[in-house]
Design an enzyme around this catalytic site. Structure first.
Site, PDB file in Angstrom:
ATOM      1  N   CYS A 227      -2.949   5.027   8.203  1.00 46.80           N
ATOM      2  CA  CYS A 227      -2.859   4.965   9.670  1.00 46.80           C
ATOM      3  C   CYS A 227      -1.496   5.478  10.128  1.00 46.80           C
ATOM      4  O   CYS A 227      -1.400   6.208  11.095  1.00 46.80           O
ATOM      5  CB  CYS A 227      -3.130   3.566  10.198  1.00 46.80           C
ATOM      6  SG  CYS A 227      -2.634   2.261   9.104  1.00 46.80           S
TER       7      CYS A 227
ATOM      8  N   ASN B  37       0.801  -1.226   0.000  1.00 49.95           N
ATOM      9  CA  ASN B  37       0.000   0.000   0.000  1.00 49.95           C
ATOM     10  C   ASN B  37       0.832   1.274   0.000  1.00 49.95           C
ATOM     11  O   ASN B  37       0.413   2.290  -0.521  1.00 49.95           O
ATOM     12  CB  ASN B  37      -0.956   0.012   1.201  1.00 49.95           C
ATOM     13  CG  ASN B  37      -0.297  -0.444   2.475  1.00 49.95           C
ATOM     14  OD1 ASN B  37       0.363  -1.483   2.503  1.00 49.95           O
ATOM     15  ND2 ASN B  37      -0.446   0.316   3.538  1.00 49.95           N
TER      16      ASN B  37
ATOM     17  N   THR C  20     -26.370  -9.940   9.681  1.00 51.22           N
ATOM     18  CA  THR C  20     -27.110  -9.605   8.456  1.00 51.22           C
ATOM     19  C   THR C  20     -26.171  -8.913   7.474  1.00 51.22           C
ATOM     20  O   THR C  20     -25.407  -8.025   7.846  1.00 51.22           O
ATOM     21  CB  THR C  20     -28.316  -8.695   8.798  1.00 51.22           C
ATOM     22  OG1 THR C  20     -29.126  -9.409   9.734  1.00 51.22           O
ATOM     23  CG2 THR C  20     -29.120  -8.355   7.564  1.00 51.22           C
TER      24      THR C  20
END
Ligand code: PLP
Length: 711
Positions: free
Chosen positions: A333, A158, A244
């Protein structure tokens, strides 16, 4: 228009994905577990997206689960692999370690250590080293894989875009029983990953890195690879991942996968390569000496990682942000914590390259027009640095350095005292961390350096003073005989414009320790005291006594180190830390002293309501821009009020402006602002500590205030 070049952190949601998500919210809102028609429609949508994902990823067998994102996928993989290892450990196989690439996303080593502890395996968790090219050391892997229970290697990095040699890794680990996880987050949509062509056991993916919303991801699990659910409950996703389903995310991801399949929205690799080349050329034009930190041959076409000699990442970030170009100083981050990149450290890059590194990443849907605009802005950034006199190649209209400029690196401060009229300057306390920056400033400004002074002697050949002297062209340094502190032996003071620099020795033999006094037309302005008052060193009583003899309790003292970001202090303030000073500081001065640690962030920050009230009640409030000149010329200040007076107060110049702000502006509210609110908070805190009763910071900086308007 904003130029968003931080696609490896996240991407905007594409209209096709947004439309699909909206449709899933309003029309196909059923719960895929319901057995009525609405539920069946939702289930059909979910399964069609899964089928598409199987085709795109070449994952025709095994499990492909919808998860919340890659971090959840990684946890699930590591829990699954480690649970199976725990069971296996009862047998005789000699598994003793877990391996991960040294440049993996932090989610991987953190999860390895976490689950290793939780499950009580106590295996050794080891980083697979990478070479200077950022790729895994396959010889090392070969030597260690026999003992490994799990190997984690990302498909593409990344921060750097470095593409791992997955076929090479597959070959290296072929004869071991180790499970293999490939983090495919940065590869999706940019590399053709066919999971089943390789013996990959697990592969997590994340939707928000490719134009789907945050909160949706995929996890591939090879058929027969061990599996333990991370989340149990209602038995959704075949009881492998309960909860869900995030149907809006699934629908949006479906639209993105469909675009990959149909080759409609995303550009092919040659086009992306051409875009990268354009951006790299613009960076070369903007910053002559730019260094690219990875080779194009082994990196994603959409990622550029570069460094500019003598310019730190924070300077570059502020510069690009002011030009409306969003880049990052590392991973998202990592950038928030402002730590040096562990990825570049693992690659063994030189320290300066790590400290200056910037990641620029675009998305495969970006257009040629967008790339062209990005290039225009990049060139404007280079031009702005040159005009601010910070970078060689200054133009005619470059900002002339005048007065006191402070440079800081990791708390160490160097000062330049300059006079634009005579184009002369004095450098005080050059620091090793700052010599490259100092050289760049002095060379680009073409000022004559009248002296390079230090507050303690520097006689070694590799001292910062010597390095600076050696780096300057002979015509830019005034030639005279100097003592071990750089002071011209025949001078009693040094004139700089309408100011005079003199010195006070703090020790008896007159050569070990001194401070410099700056006197202006209105009297004593400040004293540059080196580390005399550093909280970590313990100044001798003798030195302190000397200070009290030469200075007033409220004379501004500019320190050699400023880890707390105080900018300046006074003897009155310091008397709290150095009890022996108390007897020299009159009690009435001591009472006005305010402890910097006692000033809370909240008490300094203005939100929209408090700013409105302050500006309404105080027509004489002053708005001070603490961004540097190279930022100020690229973007305008927040539109607070039509009649508020503005002042440029770059943080590097602020120490020199303190005498004026504390006297002439002592009764006026001072409202500082910057890009993010950090520098303005520092400025407001410093002013409050120095006794200004009404110094404030616009909370959140320009980024937030350009959205608000004060009424
Ligand atoms: N792996 C890589 C390579 C990443 O770039 C990221 C995100 O920064 C992650 C994992 C974590 O992904 P998510 O944000 O979906 O949890």
């Amino acid at each position: 228009m904003e130029i968003y070049l931080d696609a490896n952190a996240t991407t905007p949601v594409l209209p096709i994905a947004r439309d699909a998500a909206l449709a899933a919210m309003s029309l196909d809102f059923g719960n895929p577990s319901s057995t009525h028609s609405r539920g069946l429609q939702a289930k059909s949508l979910k399964e069609s997206v899964r089928a598409m994902a199987r085709r795109v990823l070449g994952a025709h067998t095994g499990q492909l689960l919808f998860v919340s994102g890659a971090t959840e996928g990684i946890q699930t993989v590591i829990l699954s692999a480690l649970t199976s290892l725990k069971n296996r450990q009862n047998g005789s196989e000699p598994v003793s370690c877990l391996l991960y690439g040294a440049t993996e996303h932090k989610a991987v080593p953190e999860a390895l250590m976490h689950w290793n502890t939780i499950l009580g395996l106590n295996l050794e968790v080891r980083a697979i080293p990478v070479g200077q090219d950022g790729r895994h050391d396959l010889d090392w892997l070969h030597q260690h894989v026999a003992r490994a229970g799990l190997v984690c290697t990302m498909a593409a990095n990344n921060e750097t875009g470095v593409i791992s040699d997955l076929p090479g890794i597959a070959k290296t680990i072929a004869h071991s029983d180790a499970l293999w996880m490939v983090d495919g987050v940065q590869a999706l949509g940019k590399l053709s990953l066919q999971l089943q062509d390789l013996p990959i056991d697990y592969a997590p993916f994340s939707g928000h890195k490719l134009y789907a919303p945050k909160g949706i991801g995929l996890l591939y699990i090879r058929e027969d690879a061990p599996f333990t659910p991370l989340i149990v409950g209602g038995g959704q996703e075949g009881a492998l991942r309960s909860g869900t389903e995030n149907m809006t995310g699934i629908a949006a991801l479906g639209a993105i996968l469909s675009a990959i399949e149909s080759h409609t929205v995303f550009h092919d690799t040659p086009t992306l390569n051409a875009y990268r080349s354009r951006l790299m050329a613009a960076l070369r034009d903007a910053f002559d000496d730019v260094v690219f930190n990875v080779s194009q041959e082994v990196s994603l076409p959409t990622t550029i990682n570069f460094s500019v000699p003598g310019v730190g990442s924070n300077v570059l970030l502020n510069l690009f942000d002011a030009a409306g170009v969003r880049v990052s100083g590392g991973s998202a981050c990592g950038a928030a914590k402002a730590k040096p990149s562990y990825v570049l450290e693992a690659m063994g890059l030189p320290e300066w390259q790590i400290k200056s590194a910037i990641r620029m990443s675009f998305g495969p849907a970006d257009t040629a027009a967008f790339i062209e605009e990005a290039c225009v802005r990049i060139l404007a950034c280079g031009e702005s640095l040159r005009r601010s006199g910070m970078f060689p190649g200054a133009t005619e209209d470059a900002e002339a350095m005048n007065g006191l400029t402070r440079l800081v690196a990791e708390g160490a401060c160097s000062y330049i005292f300059s006079d634009a009229g005579s184009k002369r300057c004095v450098v005080i306390d050059p620091r090793a961390e700052l010599t490259a920056q100092l050289l760049q400033r002095l060379t680009s400004q073409q000022y004559t350096v009248a002296a390079i002074l230090t507050t303690t002697p520097t006689d070694s050949d590799d001292s910062p003073s010597a390095t600076l002297r050696a780096g300057l062209l002979p015509n830019l340094i005034q030639q005279h005989t100097v003592d071990t502190l750089g002071w011209p032996v025949d001078a009693s003071e040094i004139a700089m414009g309408d100011c005079f620099i003199s010195r006070v020795h703090l020790d008896e033999d007159k050569q070990r320790h001194l401070i410099y006094l700056v006197r202006g037309p209105k009297g004593m302005e400040c004293a540059l005291v080196g580390d005399t008052l550093d909280q970590t060193s313990s100044p001798s009583d003798f030195a302190l006594r000397k200070l009290t003899g030469s200075l007033q309790p409220n004379t501004l003292l500019l320190p050699g180190h400023d880890h707390e970001g105080r900018l300046a202090t006074t003897l009155a303030i310091e008397s709290a830390a150095h009890p022996m000073l108390k007897e020299f500081v009159p009690a009435n001065h001591r009472n006005t002293v305010c402890n910097i640690a006692g000033i809370s962030k909240q008490s300094l920050e203005l939100d929209v309501i408090t700013a409105s009230a302050l500006i309404r009640d105080h027509g004489d409030a002053l708005l001070l821009d603490v961004r540097e000149a190279y930022e100020q010329c690229l973007s305008s200040p927040p539109d607070l009020s039509t009649n508020i007076q503005h002042m440029a107060a770059p943080l590097s110049q602020l120490p020199g402006m303190l005498p004026e702000l504390l006297s002439q502006y002592a009764d006026r509210p001072l409202i500082f602002f910057c890009r993010s609110g950090n520098r303005s908070e520092q400025a407001a805190r410093a002013l409050r500590q120095l006794g200004h009763p009404s110094a404030w910071s616009l909370a959140g900086g320009v980024a937030l205030w350009n959205r608000h308007s004060v009424s």
